[in-house]
Design a protein around this motif. Sequence first.
Motif, PDB file in Angstrom:
ATOM      1  N   ARG A 125     106.339  24.923   5.210  1.00 51.40           N
ATOM      2  CA  ARG A 125     105.351  25.961   5.506  1.00 51.40           C
ATOM      3  C   ARG A 125     104.081  25.704   4.677  1.00 51.40           C
ATOM      4  NH1 ARG A 125     109.536  29.728   5.294  1.00 51.40           N
ATOM      5  NH2 ARG A 125     110.141  29.678   7.469  1.00 51.40           N
ATOM      6  N   TRP A 126     104.284  25.361   3.413  1.00 54.47           N
ATOM      7  CA  TRP A 126     103.132  25.066   2.553  1.00 54.47           C
ATOM      8  C   TRP A 126     102.374  23.852   3.093  1.00 54.47           C
ATOM      9  CZ3 TRP A 126     101.187  20.924   0.013  1.00 54.47           C
ATOM     10  CH2 TRP A 126     100.083  21.183  -0.805  1.00 54.47           C
ATOM     11  N   ILE A 127     103.098  22.834   3.522  1.00 59.04           N
ATOM     12  CA  ILE A 127     102.455  21.612   4.041  1.00 59.04           C
ATOM     13  C   ILE A 127     101.597  21.943   5.264  1.00 59.04           C
ATOM     14  CG2 ILE A 127     102.906  19.414   5.217  1.00 59.04           C
ATOM     15  CD1 ILE A 127     105.305  19.026   3.275  1.00 59.04           C
ATOM     16  N   LEU A 128     102.141  22.733   6.187  1.00 52.94           N
ATOM     17  CA  LEU A 128     101.366  23.069   7.391  1.00 52.94           C
ATOM     18  C   LEU A 128     100.104  23.857   7.029  1.00 52.94           C
ATOM     19  CD1 LEU A 128     103.999  23.991  10.138  1.00 52.94           C
ATOM     20  CD2 LEU A 128     102.769  21.823   9.767  1.00 52.94           C
ATOM     21  N   ALA A 129     100.202  24.723   6.025  1.00 51.09           N
ATOM     22  CA  ALA A 129      99.048  25.532   5.623  1.00 51.09           C
ATOM     23  C   ALA A 129      98.026  24.718   4.830  1.00 51.09           C
ATOM     24  CB  ALA A 129      99.528  26.724   4.801  1.00 51.09           C
ATOM     25  N   ASN A 130      98.395  23.527   4.387  1.00 49.88           N
ATOM     26  CA  ASN A 130      97.514  22.744   3.508  1.00 49.88           C
ATOM     27  C   ASN A 130      97.359  21.297   3.961  1.00 49.88           C
ATOM     28  OD1 ASN A 130      97.041  24.624   0.946  1.00 49.88           O
ATOM     29  ND2 ASN A 130      99.154  24.869   1.619  1.00 49.88           N
ATOM     30  N   ARG A 131      97.498  21.088   5.273  1.00 51.00           N
ATOM     31  CA  ARG A 131      97.489  19.710   5.781  1.00 51.00           C
ATOM     32  C   ARG A 131      96.232  18.955   5.419  1.00 51.00           C
ATOM     33  NH1 ARG A 131      99.032  18.158  11.607  1.00 51.00           N
ATOM     34  NH2 ARG A 131      98.866  16.139  10.596  1.00 51.00           N
ATOM     35  N   GLU A 402     106.916  20.315  15.859  1.00 53.92           N
ATOM     36  CA  GLU A 402     105.952  20.562  16.926  1.00 53.92           C
ATOM     37  C   GLU A 402     104.530  20.670  16.391  1.00 53.92           C
ATOM     38  OE1 GLU A 402     107.809  23.767  19.111  1.00 53.92           O
ATOM     39  OE2 GLU A 402     109.357  22.301  19.654  1.00 53.92           O
ATOM     40  N   GLU A 403     104.374  21.422  15.316  1.00 54.97           N
ATOM     41  CA  GLU A 403     103.035  21.596  14.747  1.00 54.97           C
ATOM     42  C   GLU A 403     102.479  20.260  14.231  1.00 54.97           C
ATOM     43  OE1 GLU A 403     101.151  24.230  14.830  1.00 54.97           O
ATOM     44  OE2 GLU A 403      99.541  23.530  13.481  1.00 54.97           O
ATOM     45  N   MET A 404     103.329  19.460  13.606  1.00 54.23           N
ATOM     46  CA  MET A 404     102.874  18.174  13.081  1.00 54.23           C
ATOM     47  C   MET A 404     102.519  17.222  14.214  1.00 54.23           C
ATOM     48  SD  MET A 404     102.715  18.016   9.815  1.00 54.23           S
ATOM     49  CE  MET A 404     103.052  16.460   9.035  1.00 54.23           C
ATOM     50  N   THR A 405     103.261  17.282  15.298  1.00 52.97           N
ATOM     51  CA  THR A 405     103.005  16.386  16.425  1.00 52.97           C
ATOM     52  C   THR A 405     101.773  16.839  17.196  1.00 52.97           C
ATOM     53  OG1 THR A 405     105.397  16.151  16.565  1.00 52.97           O
ATOM     54  CG2 THR A 405     104.112  15.257  18.394  1.00 52.97           C
ATOM     55  N   ARG A 406     101.676  18.162  17.380  1.00 52.94           N
ATOM     56  CA  ARG A 406     100.562  18.739  18.144  1.00 52.94           C
ATOM     57  C   ARG A 406      99.213  18.455  17.480  1.00 52.94           C
ATOM     58  NH1 ARG A 406      98.855  23.925  18.661  1.00 52.94           N
ATOM     59  NH2 ARG A 406     100.449  24.764  17.306  1.00 52.94           N
ATOM     60  N   SER A 407      99.174  18.601  16.169  1.00 56.94           N
ATOM     61  CA  SER A 407      97.881  18.473  15.494  1.00 56.94           C
ATOM     62  C   SER A 407      97.549  17.024  15.142  1.00 56.94           C
ATOM     63  CB  SER A 407      97.866  19.338  14.242  1.00 56.94           C
ATOM     64  OG  SER A 407      99.062  19.174  13.543  1.00 56.94           O
ATOM     65  N   GLN A 408      98.363  16.115  15.640  1.00 65.62           N
ATOM     66  CA  GLN A 408      98.143  14.696  15.379  1.00 65.62           C
ATOM     67  C   GLN A 408      96.722  14.276  15.783  1.00 65.62           C
ATOM     68  OE1 GLN A 408     101.032  12.238  17.320  1.00 65.62           O
ATOM     69  NE2 GLN A 408     100.553  10.499  16.007  1.00 65.62           N
ATOM     70  N   ASP A 409      96.277  14.716  16.981  1.00 66.87           N
ATOM     71  CA  ASP A 409      94.994  14.263  17.504  1.00 66.87           C
ATOM     72  C   ASP A 409      93.826  14.945  16.811  1.00 66.87           C
ATOM     73  OD1 ASP A 409      96.457  12.733  19.259  1.00 66.87           O
ATOM     74  OD2 ASP A 409      96.567  14.349  20.736  1.00 66.87           O
ATOM     75  N   SER A 410      94.048  16.171  16.349  1.00 76.13           N
ATOM     76  CA  SER A 410      92.937  16.893  15.732  1.00 76.13           C
ATOM     77  C   SER A 410      92.706  16.442  14.294  1.00 76.13           C
ATOM     78  CB  SER A 410      93.202  18.398  15.776  1.00 76.13           C
ATOM     79  OG  SER A 410      94.350  18.704  15.014  1.00 76.13           O
ATOM     80  N   HIS A 411      93.564  15.564  13.792  1.00 73.84           N
ATOM     81  CA  HIS A 411      93.370  15.121  12.405  1.00 73.84           C
ATOM     82  C   HIS A 411      92.866  13.695  12.307  1.00 73.84           C
ATOM     83  CE1 HIS A 411      94.844  18.241   9.619  1.00 73.84           C
ATOM     84  NE2 HIS A 411      95.263  18.766  10.743  1.00 73.84           N
TER      85      HIS A 411
END
Length: 411
Positions: A125-131, A402-411
């Motif tokens: 949860r911390w990782i997703l909030a601080n990617r 899912e969140e890590m895969t989804r935001s792959q392109d936006s990063h």
Amino acid sequence: SHQNRQSAYKRERDDSGKNHCENKHSRPNHPQYQSGPTPGQNPLSSRGLSTRREQYEKDFPVYKQPVEVGCFSLDSERRFFNDNRQMRYYVEPDRSPNFDLRDGYKDRFIKRDDSVKEKLDHMLRWILANRSKLSSRGTAASSCALDVDFVTWRGHLTKLLTTPYETREGWLLAVTRFRGTLYISEVETEAARRDQENRTERHEEMMYWGYKFEQYTCADNVHSLPDPGGVVNTNEAFCTVVQTRLADHRLLFSGEVDCRDKDPNAPAPPACYVELKTSAEISTPKQRSNFHRFKLLKWWAQSFLPGVPRVVAGFRDHEGVVVTVDTFPISKISHLIKNEQNCWKPTVCMNFCCEFLSFVKHIATEDNPSVVYLLSWEPHRDVTFSIHRDSQYSFLPHWYVEEMTRSQDSH
Ligand code: GDP
Ligand code: MG
């Protein structure tokens, strides 16, 4: 001296890769992986990874000064907050405070439900909030989404550090490779579950004593005082998230922190943090020796990893009354134990951990969130592993994958 080197963190400017130690037993940069058994020589064999102390008596590996990259809090209902609202402030007690650690047991005690297995969830949860703090933005070539090799709890690393000296309790660690990063999450062993179920009432109460000591020595605010009349609720936690490197392993881990120095001029975290412990009072040479050989190993390993510089210990009698309080600077623990025969060595702990992480990198090759490499260890044995697909051991939650895969392109 050798002792000084062992307790010091490597500073950034020393990280040129050259070996600053003039030891004639130079260490190869990479362990030699072999397919056949290699008795007494190499830590790796077809059977697994050796945990024998002698194999790890080498130069102290590079361990960079840990840097706090964030923190989080868990409230009285174990809810996650991406902030330091659960931070507490150390209030130095008298040297002989006579704290009654039994007070409030059980009428002012709310115990966390440890049948709920949280695995790495709070860290994730911390990782997703601080990617944004962790990802290498815009480098299309980078297959590593997080720019770290390992994500885990500090407590799991502590177990690895103490493994070469552990004779009683084994462990099970689940590893998953996902987008280049290796996630390590503990699995409860059968023996640990049995021990937990068979705890005596005395043992249950003694576990409370440690938390009660924290209540006597911690305030909620810089200007307030401890409230020994309050409720002890072990759901509440403040956790630091630190980044560091052990040899060529980039680590991101989190650990629970008891409190911090309340002086506004104190150094920045993690150097201002204080670890609190209780221990039976020491009155015989045998007790002192056991304290040095077993307890100080655990204390050192736990605090050295995140760069917490001191442990404040309350020594209590059999009735749970704290009779003396002492401060142990982590950097001095290796000197304290020098006079013990056959004592533990920080370099053995760190070299074993380092080789374990190399072993994990070598075996956990399939990048797949539903594949678990289960590493198991029992005292007096090598570390072995098995592979599990879509099993009970899978621990990366769907929301994370899912969140890590989804935001792959936006990063
Ligand atoms: P420690 O070094 O062993 O105290 O563990 P960490 O600091 O790495 O704690 C990681 C997380 O596990 C935090 O959320 C803690 O609140 C939680 N935790 C600490 N000790 C225990 C324990 O004995 N059992 C369980 N289930 N969780 C724990
Ligand atoms: Mg503590």
